[in-house]
Design a protein around this motif. Structure first.
Motif, mmCIF file in Angstrom:
data_model
loop_
_atom_site.group_PDB
_atom_site.id
_atom_site.type_symbol
_atom_site.label_atom_id
_atom_site.label_comp_id
_atom_site.label_asym_id
_atom_site.label_seq_id
_atom_site.Cartn_x
_atom_site.Cartn_y
_atom_site.Cartn_z
ATOM 1 N N LEU A 201 45.541 37.595 52.029
ATOM 2 C CA LEU A 201 45.120 39.044 52.630
ATOM 3 C C LEU A 201 43.720 38.974 53.028
ATOM 4 C CD1 LEU A 201 46.113 41.284 49.596
ATOM 5 C CD2 LEU A 201 47.226 40.945 51.638
ATOM 6 N N HIS A 202 43.748 38.109 54.243
ATOM 7 C CA HIS A 202 42.236 37.692 55.224
ATOM 8 C C HIS A 202 41.709 38.758 55.880
ATOM 9 C CE1 HIS A 202 43.332 33.549 53.600
ATOM 10 N NE2 HIS A 202 44.543 33.844 54.558
ATOM 11 N N VAL B 33 39.339 48.500 53.281
ATOM 12 C CA VAL B 33 38.109 48.220 52.874
ATOM 13 C C VAL B 33 37.794 48.294 51.761
ATOM 14 C CG1 VAL B 33 35.753 48.789 53.168
ATOM 15 C CG2 VAL B 33 36.936 48.587 55.017
ATOM 16 N N ALA B 34 37.452 47.117 50.771
ATOM 17 C CA ALA B 34 37.312 47.313 49.308
ATOM 18 C C ALA B 34 35.921 47.405 48.834
ATOM 19 C CB ALA B 34 38.085 46.112 48.678
ATOM 20 N N ALA C 129 38.057 40.222 43.275
ATOM 21 C CA ALA C 129 38.939 40.936 44.428
ATOM 22 C C ALA C 129 38.869 39.953 45.479
ATOM 23 C CB ALA C 129 38.330 42.236 44.861
ATOM 24 N N ARG C 130 37.956 39.434 46.017
ATOM 25 C CA ARG C 130 37.962 38.292 46.931
ATOM 26 C C ARG C 130 39.088 37.414 46.888
ATOM 27 N NH1 ARG C 130 32.262 39.516 47.829
ATOM 28 N NH2 ARG C 130 31.691 40.489 49.529
ATOM 29 N N CYS D 9 36.964 49.136 44.175
ATOM 30 C CA CYS D 9 38.187 48.510 44.318
ATOM 31 C C CYS D 9 38.264 47.391 42.969
ATOM 32 C CB CYS D 9 37.774 47.557 45.206
ATOM 33 S SG CYS D 9 36.628 46.291 45.033
ATOM 34 N N GLY D 10 37.302 47.394 41.861
ATOM 35 C CA GLY D 10 37.632 46.643 40.983
ATOM 36 C C GLY D 10 37.906 45.067 41.314
ATOM 37 N N GLY D 11 38.731 44.471 40.540
ATOM 38 C CA GLY D 11 39.369 43.161 40.813
ATOM 39 C C GLY D 11 40.341 43.045 41.932
ATOM 40 N N GLY D 12 40.767 44.065 42.429
ATOM 41 C CA GLY D 12 41.819 44.164 43.798
ATOM 42 C C GLY D 12 42.978 44.547 43.293
ATOM 43 N N THR D 13 43.267 45.255 42.078
ATOM 44 C CA THR D 13 44.596 45.621 41.570
ATOM 45 C C THR D 13 45.131 46.513 42.497
ATOM 46 O OG1 THR D 13 43.778 45.568 39.317
ATOM 47 C CG2 THR D 13 45.769 46.669 39.921
ATOM 48 N N ALA D 14 44.463 47.399 43.244
ATOM 49 C CA ALA D 14 45.008 48.617 43.810
ATOM 50 C C ALA D 14 45.803 47.777 45.553
ATOM 51 C CB ALA D 14 44.149 49.310 44.786
ATOM 52 N N PHE D 15 45.249 46.458 45.754
ATOM 53 C CA PHE D 15 45.974 45.874 46.870
ATOM 54 C C PHE D 15 47.002 44.610 46.573
ATOM 55 C CE2 PHE D 15 41.578 44.412 47.064
ATOM 56 C CZ PHE D 15 41.555 43.024 46.938
#
Length: 218
Positions: free
Chosen positions: A98-99, A77-78, A89-90, A60-66
Motif C-alpha cells: 500500500l504505497h 491519510v493515516a 502502520a507504515r 490510525c494506530g498500527g494500521g488495522t483499519a487499512f
C-alpha cells in the motif's frame, strides 16, 4: 493521549491484539463484554476509496483499519500522535504493497489539515483516549466536506460494573482519558456539526456513524 505517545509496551500489545482477529474478538469479549465480529466485518467492507475520494484514518494506530485495502490505493491519510504506531502502520502498509497511503503525525485536537479536505473519516478505538472527545469530533467535522461521513468505535462507560472498573483503572495509569457513555456520543456529534447520527452499544463498545451537516451548522 500522552500515555500512548510514551508507553511502547502498551501500544505494541494493543496493536498486536487488535490486528489478529481471534485475539481481538477474545479481548473484546473478556474486557468489554462485546462481540467484536461486527468491528472486523466493518473493517473488511471498504476495500479501497472510491475514485477521487479522500479518507482520513485518525488515530490510525498500527494500521488495522487499512488491513484489507487493495494495492494501488490513493487518497488515504493515516494520522496518529504516536511515532511508534506510525512506524508500525507504515510497516504494515509496506508489507501489503500500500504505497499510496499518506502518513502524518499530529494531535486530533488540532489536526494539521485543511477545512473540508476529506470525504470520509474513520476513528476506531481512539475517542476514549482523547482528553476532550467533543473537541476531537469537532476537528474531524472541520476537515470533512459537507455531507462527508464519519464512522467509528469507542469504549464507553455504562457497559457494566466490571467494564467501568477497568475503564477507571486505565484512566489512572494514563491509557484512557475522558470516557463518555453511549448517550454522550449523539450530543457530542450534534454539537460538532454532524447530523444523521447513529449510535449502537454492545457491552462497553459503541459503534457510531454520522454525516457532516450540509450547511448552517458549526
Amino acid at each position: 493521549m500522552d500515555g500512548w505517545r510514551r508507553a511502547r509496551l502498551t501500544a505494541v500489545i494493543y496493536d498486536f491484539g487488535v490486528a489478529h482477529e481471534r485475539l481481538g474478538r477474545l479481548g473484546g469479549r473478556l474486557l468489554w463484554g462485546a462481540d467484536m465480529r461486527r468491528f472486523y466485518r466493518d473493517l473488511d467492507r471498504p476495500r479501497k476509496p472510491a475514485d477521487g475520494e479522500r479518507v482520513l484514518d485518525v488515530p490510525c494506530g498500527g494500521g488495522t483499519a487499512f488491513r484489507k485495502l487493495e494495492p494501488g490505493v490513493s487518497g488515504y491519510v493515516a494520522l496518529d500522535l504516536s511515532p511508534l504506531m506510525l512506524r508500525r502502520a507504515r510497516d504494515r502498509a509496506r508489507r501489503g504493497g500500500l504505497h499510496g497511503i499518506g502518513f502524518l503525525q499530529g494531535d486530533v485536537a488540532d489536526l494539521p489539515l485543511r477545512d473540508g479536505e476529506f470525504d470520509r473519516c474513520l476513528s476506531h478505538f481512539g475517542l476514549h483516549c482523547f482528553p476532550d472527545p467533543a473537541a476531537a469530533l469537532a476537528e474531524m467535522a472541520r476537515v470533512l466536506r459537507p455531507r462527508g461521513r464519519l464512522h467509528g468505535t469507542a469504549v464507553v462507560r455504562g457497559g457494566g460494573p466490571r467494564q467501568d472498573a477497568l475503564i477507571r483503572l486505565f484512566q489512572r495509569i494514563g491509557i484512557f482519558a475522558t470516557v463518555g457513555t453511549a448517550r454522550d456520543l449523539p450530543r457530542w456529534l450534534d454539537a460538532a456539526g454532524f447530523d444523521r447520527v447513529e449510535v449502537d452499544a454492545d457491552g462497553a463498545v459503541a459503534y457510531f456513524s454520522a454525516r457532516r451537516a450540509p450547511t448552517g451548522r458549526p
